[in-house]
Write an enzyme that holds these catalytic residues in place. Structure first.
Site, PDB file in Angstrom:
ATOM      1  N   ARG A  96      10.503  -7.157 -24.836  1.00 12.89           N
ATOM      2  CA  ARG A  96       9.917  -6.654 -26.086  1.00 12.89           C
ATOM      3  C   ARG A  96      10.961  -5.876 -26.873  1.00 12.89           C
ATOM      4  NH1 ARG A  96       5.370  -5.557 -22.477  1.00 12.89           N
ATOM      5  NH2 ARG A  96       3.465  -6.495 -23.310  1.00 12.89           N
ATOM      6  N   ARG A 574      -2.460  22.457 -72.206  1.00 12.56           N
ATOM      7  CA  ARG A 574      -1.881  21.762 -73.362  1.00 12.56           C
ATOM      8  C   ARG A 574      -2.865  21.840 -74.519  1.00 12.56           C
ATOM      9  NH1 ARG A 574      -0.434  17.616 -68.927  1.00 12.56           N
ATOM     10  NH2 ARG A 574      -2.620  18.122 -68.629  1.00 12.56           N
ATOM     11  N   ARG A 630       0.355  26.619 -73.559  1.00 18.61           N
ATOM     12  CA  ARG A 630       1.516  26.133 -74.293  1.00 18.61           C
ATOM     13  C   ARG A 630       1.155  25.952 -75.762  1.00 18.61           C
ATOM     14  NH1 ARG A 630       3.993  20.408 -72.645  1.00 18.61           N
ATOM     15  NH2 ARG A 630       2.136  19.623 -73.666  1.00 18.61           N
ATOM     16  N   GLU A 754      12.674  22.442 -70.282  1.00 21.39           N
ATOM     17  CA  GLU A 754      12.427  21.001 -70.212  1.00 21.39           C
ATOM     18  C   GLU A 754      13.549  20.201 -70.863  1.00 21.39           C
ATOM     19  OE1 GLU A 754       8.787  20.017 -72.328  1.00 21.39           O
ATOM     20  OE2 GLU A 754       8.978  21.804 -73.567  1.00 21.39           O
ATOM     21  N   SER A 773       8.680  27.972 -67.069  1.00 21.34           N
ATOM     22  CA  SER A 773       7.922  26.931 -66.389  1.00 21.34           C
ATOM     23  C   SER A 773       8.731  25.648 -66.540  1.00 21.34           C
ATOM     24  CB  SER A 773       6.540  26.799 -67.022  1.00 21.34           C
ATOM     25  OG  SER A 773       5.844  25.753 -66.381  1.00 21.34           O
ATOM     26  N   GLY A 775       9.367  22.102 -67.044  1.00 16.29           N
ATOM     27  CA  GLY A 775       8.699  20.898 -67.541  1.00 16.29           C
ATOM     28  C   GLY A 775       9.516  19.715 -67.068  1.00 16.29           C
ATOM     29  N   THR A 776       9.337  19.368 -65.804  1.00 16.26           N
ATOM     30  CA  THR A 776      10.246  18.392 -65.200  1.00 16.26           C
ATOM     31  C   THR A 776       9.997  16.962 -65.681  1.00 16.26           C
ATOM     32  OG1 THR A 776       8.816  18.514 -63.272  1.00 16.26           O
ATOM     33  CG2 THR A 776      10.880  19.718 -63.168  1.00 16.26           C
ATOM     34  N   ASN A 777       8.866  16.706 -66.332  1.00 19.86           N
ATOM     35  CA  ASN A 777       8.704  15.362 -66.922  1.00 19.86           C
ATOM     36  C   ASN A 777       9.764  15.147 -67.996  1.00 19.86           C
ATOM     37  OD1 ASN A 777       6.413  15.139 -65.403  1.00 19.86           O
ATOM     38  ND2 ASN A 777       4.983  15.267 -67.102  1.00 19.86           N
ATOM     39  N   ASP A 778       9.793  16.060 -68.965  1.00 28.02           N
ATOM     40  CA  ASP A 778      10.750  15.886 -70.050  1.00 28.02           C
ATOM     41  C   ASP A 778      12.181  16.112 -69.565  1.00 28.02           C
ATOM     42  OD1 ASP A 778       8.739  15.233 -71.690  1.00 28.02           O
ATOM     43  OD2 ASP A 778       8.975  16.875 -73.101  1.00 28.02           O
ATOM     44  N   CYS A 840       5.428  22.782 -64.014  1.00 27.73           N
ATOM     45  CA  CYS A 840       4.183  22.243 -64.548  1.00 27.73           C
ATOM     46  C   CYS A 840       4.311  20.760 -64.874  1.00 27.73           C
ATOM     47  CB  CYS A 840       3.736  23.016 -65.777  1.00 27.73           C
ATOM     48  SG  CYS A 840       4.892  22.910 -67.145  1.00 27.73           S
TER      49      CYS A 840
END
Lengths: 887, 887
Positions: A96, A574, A630, A754, A773, A775-778, A840
């Site tokens: 095996r 928002r 915001r 951001e 804060s 803003g890790t998306n942007d 955030c």
């Protein structure tokens, strides 16, 4: 000299479970069971280092291996009183594979190895059962030829079927020894024809053939693909386990089975499993015969008429129960075991930590901690935070049949059923008529918020995991499947087409936001129920975590949901979503169309009371917990009507020439709106907007504080700052409004970090800003230069090809975005000791990203309401770190 | 104790020219001239520190100031034999402001201060000229009342006009002493009525009134505005100069004038200036009388009939010539001097480095160096690199009248005249018909390249300094005015409207890309001519600079222009522009519309020969110099036809259904194309494009090397990388093509660092990349989150309000983008010693940014062809640094 082979059996072993990297999972646990004195057929493990050496040296074996294998085989022979290839007392073995991590796709197993035209007779004599021996031999030829020699399975199956037809048999059990003998001749002919040479008769040739096949299977495309998808390094290699055969097919006192020490679906603490009498391992998997239950209780529940092992083989059952207790105590986790009973004697062939559902995982972890087998820390560590999602959302009944017509991105978890609608107005109409619907759009925009609220779930054909639809749906806790590129929508015809199939508005559709599946028709659903174990584990997690968990919430519903899930404040409200509600969108548009500050102020004056009420409600729900609001962020054109029809309608409503609206739309049109006139740039150009919002926030805080008798300290957040001067201008405007209101409310003004430049200039910005804060998306969009709305065209291919380890909008890109956050946090703290730091972006709800936040020392993470429990658990795991992890 | 007052006069002074910060420019030079023994009327300077103290202490003077002023006044009295306020021998003074930097907008001068009803008689007696005394008095009342008391000038002018009407006079010179006496009574009445109290009679009140007026004028809006625009700190403050009056209005042996030691227009080394007999300083400025030439030569050239100073006042002329020699030697620069001749004696009132045209500056610097007055280094430092632009482009004749109808951004220097055309097709048609035209568009796109080539200049109503139109125009060296928001274009009507005026296609228009002016009709132009001084200075600059200067060039024309301007290679060849040329755009579109790699390869095969020829030509022109070629960068939709008409036409041309083109357009449409599917993302998705380009580059290099017998080492640049893995994939594709071609050409593969993440990950990327080129345009867009196409809406306001010091697309943002470049350079070098580093963004042609590049240690800058000389000079200045700067 490197040791290549580790023996086990007879109550002792050269290896142990801690040597998983060297011996693979299966080998390490076989050694461990031997050491525990459990009945394990003797055998040995060829280490993963052999695999590595094999590939480093043009697929040749290291020196000394053959000798070590030979010695180990002799030792197995000594224990069993048999000899490998011996024509009197032949030793048969299984071979095996066993990698460090379980790896489907590779060569799995060859049983009965060592059989040949000579030893088969010895086996018959020895077992006094000719049919058993030849059955084993034909199984071996089939299996070996298939996995080692590459002869297609169906060649043997066809021969078997033909034979049965000729003889008028319908079941395999109807064949006797002679039949098998005849067939074996046919099989050997097939091998000769297909493979080009005779089936190997030498036991040693067979063995090395099987070992080579295991190693070669490490590199077959399926295995490579699996490793790629699961981030398993190629360098790990696989081990090979060679073990003396025990036979579950030696008649009615023999059997083979699998068992779990606890129920892997529910977590219930009770032996659970199935077995087959007079069978070998592969028969259980093949599903030709229906297995029997192990316990009597399970048999009764399943209303099975076949006897349970508990009744049929009470001694073996007692032995299994004894062993299960030992193993669970020893491994301190639920075990998934394989066993074989040979003539009434039970042998253990494998044990490993069992896979389980999220629900079961939770119950097992909490109960093991309750039983004192593991600590609370360990219980916390045992649960994959993301798996909690399954518990919070409705899901499709796993037993229900699904007609999957397309698959998109699993953008927001949970499943939903409803009739297809193609626009938000129809969604609202359906809602009013109490008909459930799925909103199907090419993509959504802020104007669709009301339709998304009204729908049970959302499906889009464009956009990624962080598209508008995905982000908003997650915020609302609604299921969403996004980016289903294979679906074509025809709004005019009110149809969707996929794979030649056309569905129309009103047709029933089911979406599974946890898998991305789009399913035709209505599928049976299961509603979520939160168990006591869930509450217990969350409580433990809260005790260990050091970061706060807040929520991103724009509406009272979101805020309440998040509070119920344990949110400790709002990390991001928002305000733009509020601007779309009800009548105020008209005032917002008037504001945008105004020619001067006076006109804008007049329009804003209409919005202010609504805005104030919005905030009062949020503050009341959060009852003294921190709330970060915001200021208006998106480009203004998002608020204007866009379609010809909408423009005409709005022009009529407010009595403004259509031309004027169109002219303003043209003025506000942007090539790259993400990098355009938005964020604090709006507040600087039109200070009256920020002023109105500041007044609304401060008045609302005062009112809520009075009504709840709890002080409210709002955190006002300035978006899209890249230099201190911008922040200072907006802060000054806010401070002026506060002064005008008599400075009665304590408040903080901070900013979103951001943009890469903001991260770099955080030292200066922290001179004025009271909190950051992230803003890790942007920040991801700008640092990587990827528009999340457009990323679908290439990002999937990027993760697939391993160019990036994960979708950077799902899990924070530590090396890029992460470094910017680190730099910012360091510089911010250097200037303002103890500055409040949070996150955030969508990453605030992603466990891997939360671990990063802990490393950087953020004060809190903020995520969408339905991810709050996940974040609480992930934050606890992050706080506990790796130290002392014993899983 | 702080010394507040510095005296000068009588051949000595307490100050000197090095004390400019304390004494202001004027005061420092008056002190210096005194020290040089030049005839300077005695006086003193109240320091800039008094101004600062004044504003720091609620507009009160520091202790001790009054005493120091008194003592200084007494000293002036002692030198002149007069007393301030003395009724027998009154000392009259001038009061002048004098900041560190010349500052228009502030209070300038009060002359004849100290006159009152009593001292005027003493002055009359002393000068034996009553008319002179009362003329001086009425001048004083007018001037003082205006600048100190705030009485409007026209009140006095109206009274004077009325009086002259009554008396039938037409010229001021017709008024005698009695007339002035009568008018003085009227003037005093005006002061009483307008100001509310009597004209001050006390000399000391007058003095402190004037000093206060100077300090107060530091803060008037005009002065503030000027400081804002010129980045002069408020903290600098102004000094006040008080100086004994000398009178140019004492009859025909008196005069006043201004002179330059060299011609400020041409730079010719000859005294140049004008003077007025029997006049005071303000008369020269006021332009009531026509001044006379100083030299006889100038008089003859100007065909003036009024005698020159050389002839009329030979002694004073000789003295002025002597002084001019001393001053120019002393200051080692062309001087701008003010003087007054009182009864035949010449007095110096001011000297300063004279303002000059770019042409003059060049000649003066080179000649001063030739004369040994300054070093070559100093000559290099003296020229503002940006000013060279004036020399390289046609410009509007400065003497021509202009009807400016609008002003936009000075997007690409030079001026152009032509008839208005509203689209590129019309521009080409005009060109063919040999009619000059100006292409007027809302904005331009890559499809307009041919129209831009055909036009003399480009005007757009949208877009900033780095919009498509601006960037491409600068690259072509064509004048461009961009972002003229006040102009409305109606394409259908073929008109433009601005300020109520409508111009139509075919109307003549002039644009000045150096100032941003849009001018109705045809204005006279001047063609550029490059002088020998230009060549000399460039040669010196080349000897000192350490950075190479390359050019951004996509066409043979660009490349040739740049070579002529001294470019040392191509730093950026954007291959996309080549894709639009001629027939190949059809093949490019076929490639985009293709369904699979095979279809794309077939289309690319048509483009390859063209592309190869393009590169051969560039390599030949650059003849062995380095050439960096960037792989295809822009999103594919840029190449497709967009308008309905264009789509239809193209569909017909290639026989593809319109629907298919529209569908592909829809697929490729992006919300934020800047952050979309472009750069190396294209090369990864469609490797065949990069492969074709690599082949074309390598084949071309081989061919050019053969023809020129100079080795060509192309530098292939991969755009928009953010992680090493992307680069490696594209590099591997290039290497494969090279191998297929037999590896006959040496080449390098590097990348553009144009995303923040790429800057941060430069260490890893440098493991594979052989060079970095900083794409600071995109780096600015992403680091600051500003789309340059959309920045117009707020960026202007940002620079105006001082939120950012300069347009970050013009001058590199040192604190943000600059830090990213620094980090990248450090990390890149740490991994690959000596990695070649350059810059190819617009910043490569901006002197302030070039200084930054020197600091970071880049190997070269690359800029548009017409900025190459500017970059050469700026690079030399950057290499010389501030050390030893003596200007």
């Amino acid at each position: 000299m490197t040791k290549w082979v580790y023996s086990f059996g007879d109550g002792k072993a050269e290896g142990e479970s801690a040597m998983r990297n060297l011996l693979g999972g299966k080998g390490a646990n076989l050694a461990e069971m031997s050491n525990l004195g459990l009945p394990v057929p003797p055998g040995f493990t060829i280490t993963t280092e052999v695999c590595t050496a094999y590939y480093d040296n043009y697929q040749t074996y290291p020196d000394g291996l053959k000798d070590e294998v030979k010695a180990a085989l002799e030792q197995v022979g000594a224990i069993t009183g048999r000899g490998f290839g011996d024509s009197e007392k032949p030793l048969l073995v299984s071979v095996r594979s066993g990698a460090r991590a379980s790896m489907p796709g590779m060569m799995d197993t060859v049983l009965n190895l060592g059989l040949n035209d000579e030893t088969v007779d010895a086996l018959a004599r020895d077992a006094d059962d000719e049919r058993f021996a030849y059955d084993s031999y034909r199984r071996f030829i089939t299996m070996y030829s298939n996995v080692v020699l590459g002869v297609e399975h169906h060649a043997f199956e066809e021969a078997l079927d033909r034979y049965k037809d000729e003889k008028g048999f319908s079941l395999d059990t109807e064949l006797d020894a002679e039949d098998w003998k005849t067939l074996i001749q046919t099989y050997k002919k097939i091998v000769r024809e297909e493979h080009g040479s005779d089936f190997p008769q030498g036991a040693e040739d067979q063995l090395w053939g099987a070992i080579g096949a295991v190693f070669d299977s490490w590199m077959i495309p399926r295995a490579k693909k699996y490793r790629e998808l699961n981030a398993i390094p190629e360098s790990w290699g696989t081990a090979v386990n060679v073990q003396a055969m025990v036979f579950g097919n030696m008649g009615d006192t023999s059997a083979t089975g699998v068992a779990f020490t606890r129920n892997p679906s529910t977590g219930e603490s009770a032996l659970y499993g199935e077995f087959l009498i007079n069978a070998q391992g592969e028969d259980v998997v093949a599903g030709i015969r229906t297995p029997q239950d192990i316990t009597e209780k399970a048999r009764l529940e399943a209303k099975s008429e076949k006897p349970s092992m508990e009744k049929a083989m009470p001694d073996s059952f007692a032995e299994l129960t004894r062993i299960y207790g030992i193993l669970e105590k020893h491994y301190r986790d639920m075990q998934d075991m394989e066993f074989t009973i040979e003539n009434g004697k039970l042998w253990m062939l494998q044990t490993r930590n069992g896979k389980r559902t999220a629900k079961a995982a939770l119950r097992i972890a909490v109960e093991l901690a309750g039983e004192g087998l593991i600590s609370k820390e360990e219980a916390i560590r045992r649960i994959e935070p993301g798996s909690l999602d399954q518990l919070l959302h409705p899901m499709i009944d796993p037993d229900a049949e699904r007609t999957v017509i397309a698959t998109g991105l699993p953008a927001s978890p949970g499943a939903a059923v409803g009739e297809i609608v193609f626009n938000s107005e129809d969604a609202e109409a359906a809602r009013k008529a109490e008909r459930k619907c799925i909103l199907v759009r090419i993509e959504t925009s802020p104007e669709d918020i009301h339709g998304m609220h009204a729908a049970e779930g959302i499906l889009t054909t464009r956009g990624g995991m962080t598209s508008h639809a995905a982000v908003v749906a997650r915020g609302m806790g609604k299921p969403c499947v996004s980016g289903v590129g294979s679906i074509r929508i025809d709004y005019k015809a009110q149809t969707l087409t996929v794979g030649g199939k056309t569905l129309k508005a009103g047709d029933k559709l089911t979406i599974d936001g946890s898998t991305g599946q789009v399913i035709e028709g209505e599928v049976r659903m299961m509603e979520p129920e939160l168990s006591g174990e869930f509450a217990a584990l969350m409580e433990w997690a809260d005790a260990y975590r050091t970061m706060k968990v807040r929520t991103n919430a724009d509406t009272p519903t979101d805020a309440r949901t998040a509070r119920n899930f344990g949110a400790e404040g709002i990390g991001l409200c928002r305000t733009e979503h509020m601007f779309f509600e009800g009548d105020r969108i008209v005032a917002v548009r008037e504001m945008i169309l105004a020619d001067d500050a006076e006109g804008r102020k007049a329009a804003l004056a209409k919005i202010e009371p609504y805005q104030t009420d919005d905030f009062v409600e949020l503050f009341m729900i959060m009852s003294g917990l921190p709330v970060t609001i915001r200021l208006l962020d998106p480009p203004l054109h998002e608020f204007l009507p866009h379609g010809d029809e909408d423009v005409r309608e709005f022009a009529e409503t407010v009595g403004v020439p259509e031309e004027r609206i169109r002219a303003r739309l043209k003025e506000l049109k942007e090539t790259n709106p993400m990098l355009g006139f938005r964020g604090c740039r709006l507040a600087i150009a039109y200070p009256e907007i920020a002023e109105m919002q500041a007044r609304a926030i401060l008045k609302a805080a005062a009112k809520a504080a009075e009504e709840t008798s709890k002080p409210v300290t709002p955190e006002i957040m300035v978006p899209l700052v890249f230099t201190k001067a911008e922040f200072d201008i907006v802060k000054a405007a806010i401070d002026r409004e506060a002064k005008k209101l008599g400075d009665t409310v304590a408040y903080q003004v901070g900013t979103m970090i951001e943009l890469p430049r903001a991260a770099l200039r955080s030292g200066e910005i922290a001179e004025s800003a009271e909190f950051f804060s992230y803003g890790t998306n942007d920040l991801t969009q700008t640092a990587l230069g990827i528009s999340r709305d457009d990323a679908g065209t290439f990002l999937g291919a990027y993760t697939k090809a391993g160019i990036i380890p994960a979708d950077p909008f799902v899990t924070i890109d530590r090396d890029g975005v992460g470094e910017l956050v680190r730099i910012s946090a360091e510089r911010g703290r250097a200037k303002r000791q103890g500055i409040k730091l949070g996150i955030c972006g969508e990453h605030g709800g992603d466990p891997a990203s939360i671990a990063f936040c802990q490393e950087v020392g953020l004060d809190y993470v903020s995520c969408s309401p339905f991810r709050v429990p996940i974040a609480r658990l992930a934050a606890a795991q992050a706080a506990l770190g790796d130290g002392g992890k014993d899983g």
